[in-house]
Design a protein around this motif. Structure first.
Motif, PDB file in Angstrom:
ATOM      1  N   SER A  95       0.813  -1.201   0.119  1.00 50.34           N
ATOM      2  CA  SER A  95       0.125  -0.049   0.003  1.00 50.34           C
ATOM      3  C   SER A  95       0.671   1.073  -0.050  1.00 50.34           C
ATOM      4  O   SER A  95       2.049   1.111   0.363  1.00 50.34           O
ATOM      5  N   ARG A  96       0.412   2.415  -0.452  1.00 52.84           N
ATOM      6  CA  ARG A  96       1.191   3.684  -0.729  1.00 52.84           C
ATOM      7  C   ARG A  96       1.550   3.856   0.797  1.00 52.84           C
ATOM      8  O   ARG A  96       2.568   4.758   1.286  1.00 52.84           O
ATOM      9  N   GLU A  97       0.452   3.844   1.773  1.00 53.62           N
ATOM     10  CA  GLU A  97       0.819   4.156   3.216  1.00 53.62           C
ATOM     11  C   GLU A  97       1.799   3.519   3.803  1.00 53.62           C
ATOM     12  O   GLU A  97       2.918   3.968   4.615  1.00 53.62           O
ATOM     13  N   TYR A  98       1.989   2.043   3.659  1.00 57.83           N
ATOM     14  CA  TYR A  98       3.257   1.205   4.172  1.00 57.83           C
ATOM     15  C   TYR A  98       4.626   1.784   3.453  1.00 57.83           C
ATOM     16  O   TYR A  98       5.465   1.750   4.337  1.00 57.83           O
ATOM     17  N   LEU A 130      -6.981  -6.702  -1.916  1.00 57.28           N
ATOM     18  CA  LEU A 130      -6.384  -5.701  -3.079  1.00 57.28           C
ATOM     19  C   LEU A 130      -5.322  -6.323  -3.653  1.00 57.28           C
ATOM     20  O   LEU A 130      -4.547  -5.660  -4.310  1.00 57.28           O
ATOM     21  N   GLU A 158      -8.611  -5.557   2.758  1.00 56.21           N
ATOM     22  CA  GLU A 158      -7.692  -4.278   2.544  1.00 56.21           C
ATOM     23  C   GLU A 158      -6.109  -4.539   2.387  1.00 56.21           C
ATOM     24  O   GLU A 158      -5.253  -3.741   2.042  1.00 56.21           O
ATOM     25  N   GLN A 159      -5.720  -5.894   2.352  1.00 57.47           N
ATOM     26  CA  GLN A 159      -4.444  -6.272   2.176  1.00 57.47           C
ATOM     27  C   GLN A 159      -4.100  -6.505   0.899  1.00 57.47           C
ATOM     28  O   GLN A 159      -4.710  -6.812  -0.042  1.00 57.47           O
ATOM     29  N   ARG A 160      -2.846  -6.114   0.408  1.00 57.24           N
ATOM     30  CA  ARG A 160      -2.182  -6.137  -0.950  1.00 57.24           C
ATOM     31  C   ARG A 160      -1.100  -7.737  -1.006  1.00 57.24           C
ATOM     32  O   ARG A 160      -1.330  -8.533   0.099  1.00 57.24           O
ATOM     33  N   GLU A 167       3.549  -6.704   5.375  1.00 58.19           N
ATOM     34  CA  GLU A 167       2.868  -5.436   5.780  1.00 58.19           C
ATOM     35  C   GLU A 167       1.917  -5.582   7.132  1.00 58.19           C
ATOM     36  O   GLU A 167       1.662  -4.819   7.672  1.00 58.19           O
TER      37      GLU A 167
END
Length: 277
Positions: free
Chosen positions: A157-160, A215, A241-243, A249
């Motif tokens: 994710s962008r946040e991570y 995701l 919500e996990q990639r 992550e």
């Protein structure tokens, strides 16, 4: 927990072992190495003997021949278990490691006590197959880091990425430092073997968990559900919500899922042996 020290099998597989209890083996994905499992090693070692190793052509393990089939990767795991004198283990495979875990389940069923496939692939669409085959060709031509930026964008994710730049940079370096031949051999299998012995999946008779992130673009929830449907009694889990890199992550969430499953699998196994009424 004492930091484990890497050792090697006679055939040249680099591995780590820590913890006590029933053995659990962790298999990483393409371009990565056993170090990706730090969060799971910490989370599982209080209850299990945790073994993480470098796949053929990765980390400190030996290179595969250019024509090595998926069975060769399963053979590597069997040799590791023989070296450690482990007759049976739970095998947890991530991404390409999930394909290796499946191959091990089909080729060494007597060595498997439970199976976990995380963020792996099954029954790609023609468009999905074309995309991954194109990425494999690009990597073969330009090197393992040819599409690293796009990969990291898919994986995290962008946040991570924003909150953990040092860790993401370390993974970038691991990807870029792969041996080109070992990477290409492995990536080619990852790109083409999603349907490996799919007609035999119904023969897998151990407790099985198939899971991915909501995701995850390459290892989709639909793939997870389809694969689980082919294996008798398999559970499918999609983490919200996990990639793709959810073991890195979101280690606490992934570890809870794994521990819940491993407890359930132990109960099933003991019940089948008549230890539990």
């Amino acid at each position: 927990m004492i930091q484990p020290v890497a050792e090697r099998t006679p055939a040249g597989t680099s591995y780590l072992v820590t913890g006590q209890g029933q053995p659990v083996v962790l298999i990483h994905g393409v371009g990565l190495n056993k170090e990706m499992w730090g969060g799971q090693i910490v989370g599982l070692a209080n209850d299990f003997r945790v073994i993480a190793y470098d796949m053929l052509g990765h980390g400190q393990s030996h290179l595969p021949a250019a024509d090595t089939p998926l069975e060769g990767y399963a053979d590597q795991l069997a040799e590791l278990l023989d070296h450690l004198q482990i007759p049976q283990a739970t095998v947890i495979g991530f991404s390409m490691g999930g394909l290796v875990a499946r191959a091990f389940a089909l080729n060494y069923p007597q060595r498997l006590s439970a199976l976990v496939v995380l963020n792996s692939v099954f029954n790609r669409s023609p468009e999905q197959s074309a995309g991954v085959i194109a990425r494999a060709a690009q990597a073969a031509e330009q090197g393992p880091d040819a599409n690293v930026d796009a990969a990291l964008d898919r994986w995290f994710s962008r946040e991570y990425k924003a909150a953990n730049p040092a860790q993401v940079a370390a993974i970038r370096q691991v990807l870029a430092s792969n041996d080109p031949q070992g990477y290409h051999t492995t990536y080619s299998l990852f790109a083409t073997q999603d349907m490996y012995r799919e007609s035999d999946l119904g023969s897998i008779q151990v407790p099985t968990l198939i899971a991915t992130g909501e995701l995850d673009q390459g290892s989709t929830p639909a793939m997870t559900r389809q694969l689980a449907a082919r294996i008798p009694g398999a559970q499918s889990v999609v983490l919200a919500e996990q990639r793709h890199m959810m073991p890195v992550e979101a280690p606490r969430e992934v570890n809870k899922m794994l521990l819940d499953f491993l407890s359930h699998a132990r109960t099933l196994t003991e019940s089948a042996k008549g230890i539990v009424a």
